[in-house]
Enzyme design. Structure first.
Site, mmCIF file in Angstrom:
data_model
loop_
_atom_site.group_PDB
_atom_site.id
_atom_site.type_symbol
_atom_site.label_atom_id
_atom_site.label_comp_id
_atom_site.label_asym_id
_atom_site.label_seq_id
_atom_site.Cartn_x
_atom_site.Cartn_y
_atom_site.Cartn_z
ATOM 1 N N THR A 185 0.897 -1.276 -0.098
ATOM 2 C CA THR A 185 -0.030 0.036 -0.014
ATOM 3 C C THR A 185 0.886 1.210 -0.074
ATOM 4 O OG1 THR A 185 -1.870 1.012 1.012
ATOM 5 C CG2 THR A 185 -0.236 0.235 2.492
ATOM 6 N N ASN A 186 0.168 2.359 0.009
ATOM 7 C CA ASN A 186 0.989 3.615 -0.095
ATOM 8 C C ASN A 186 0.529 4.493 1.275
ATOM 9 O OD1 ASN A 186 2.153 3.699 -2.387
ATOM 10 N ND2 ASN A 186 0.611 5.062 -3.411
ATOM 11 N N ARG A 187 1.511 5.372 1.766
ATOM 12 C CA ARG A 187 1.053 6.257 2.847
ATOM 13 C C ARG A 187 0.169 7.035 2.438
ATOM 14 N NH1 ARG A 187 6.189 7.885 6.242
ATOM 15 N NH2 ARG A 187 4.492 8.756 7.544
ATOM 16 N N VAL A 190 -2.378 6.426 -5.460
ATOM 17 C CA VAL A 190 -2.618 5.067 -6.274
ATOM 18 C C VAL A 190 -1.348 4.455 -5.926
ATOM 19 C CG1 VAL A 190 -3.324 3.983 -8.042
ATOM 20 C CG2 VAL A 190 -4.202 6.395 -7.496
#
Ligand code: CTP
Ligand code: CA
Length: 227
Positions: free
Chosen positions: A33-35, A101
Site C-alpha cells: 500500500t501507500n502512505r 494510487v
C-alpha cells in the site's frame, strides 16, 4: 449555519473526488500500500458538498467517516479505483484525484499464504494503469481535472511535468518533507500550478481550509470558462 456562510459556487455540479491509498494484495493475508490517511480527499469532498456540489467520493480503505451528503464508492485496488473513476468520471464537471494510487501491484496473487522459507524473497511487480492520465486522454470539453503530487525533491519540475503529461488543469503539490505537510496530519501546505504557468502558494493551514483554497481555484476556473 456552515452552509449559509459558504458560497454555493459549485451548485448543480458533479464533483468526483478520490481519496486514500490503494491496497494491492500479495496473498490472502498481505498487501502493498501507500502512505495516505485520506484526510485531504475527505476534506475536499466535504468542502465541495458544502459549496453545493453533488459529490461522489471514490475511496480506498481509510477508516474515516464519509462526510454528510457525499456518495461513497469504496474500493481497494488501483484496478477497482480505475473502473469506478472511469465510470463516474465521464459525467463529472470536476475530478479531483487526491488518492495515493499504488504504482505497482504484485504480478502474481498467491491463493495461499506465502510461507517463510529462504532468507530472501523476490516479488515481481507490474505497473498499474494511470487513472489520471486516462482521464486526461478522455477529458470532455470544459471538464476540470485536478491532480495531486506529493514530492520530496524537485517539486516544481515534477509538478509541471505531471500537469502537462496527464493533461490536467490544476496540480496541487506538497513537499512532504516540510513540517506540517507530511502524511497523516490535520494540516497541509500546498502549491497549486495551473496549465498556463500560474502558481499560487497557500499557507500552512488545516486540511479543511486547504480544501476550500483548492476549490476557490477550481470554482474560479470553472466560472471563467462558462462565463
Ligand atoms: N495517479 C493515478 N493513477 C496512478 C498513479 C497516480 O491516477 N496509477 C494520480 C494520483 O492520484 C495523483 C497524480 O496521479 O493525482 C500524481 O500521482 P504521483 O504518484 O505523484 O505521480 P506518478 O505519475 O505516479 O509519478 P511518480 O509516482 O513516479 O512520481
Ligand atoms: Ca505514483
Amino acid at each position: 449555519i456552515t452552509k449559509q456562510l459558504t458560497p454555493q459556487d459549485l451548485a448543480g455540479l458533479m464533483v468526483l473526488v478520490t481519496a486514500g491509498p490503494t491496497r494491492e494484495p500479495l496473498d490472502p493475508v498481505r498487501y502493498l500500500t501507500n502512505r495516505s490517511s485520506g484526510k485531504m480527499g475527505y476534506a475536499l469532498a466535504r468542502a465541495a458538498a458544502q459549496r453545493g456540489a453533488r459529490v461522489v467520493l471514490v475511496s480506498g480503505p481509510t477508516g474515516l467517516t464519509p462526510p454528510p451528503e457525499v456518495q461513497l464508492v469504496p474500493v481497494e485496488t488501483a484496478q477497482e479505483m480505475y473502473e469506478q473513476v472511469l465510470q463516474y468520471g465521464s459525467g463529472a464537471a470536476v475530478v479531483i484525484k487526491a488518492a495515493a494510487v499504488a504504482d505497482y501491484r504484485p504480478l502474481q496473487l498467491s491463493d495461499q499464504k506465502i510461507k517463510k522459507k529462504d532468507t530472501q524473497l523476490t516479488v515481481q511487480l507490474t505497473q498499474n494503469p494511470d487513472i489520471l492520465a486516462e482521464l486526461g486522454r478522455r477529458k470532455a470539453q470544459g471538464q476540470i481535472l485536478v491532480g495531486f503530487a506529493a514530492e520530496t525533491c524537485n517539486l516544481q519540475k515534477n509538478a509541471l511535468d505531471k500537469l502537462h503529461r496527464k493533461n490536467l488543469d490544476l496540480l496541487v503539490a506538497n513537499d512532504v518533507t516540510l513540517p506540517g505537510a507530511g502524511f497523516d496530519g490535520d494540516t497541509n501546505q500546498v502549491r497549486i500550478f495551473g496549465s498556463q504557468g500560474q502558481e499560487e502558494s497557500l499557507p500552512l493551514m488545516n486540511k479543511h481550509k486547504v480544501a476550500h483554497g483548492i476549490l476557490d481555484r477550481v470554482s474560479r476556473l470553472y466560472h471563467s470558462r462558462v462565463g
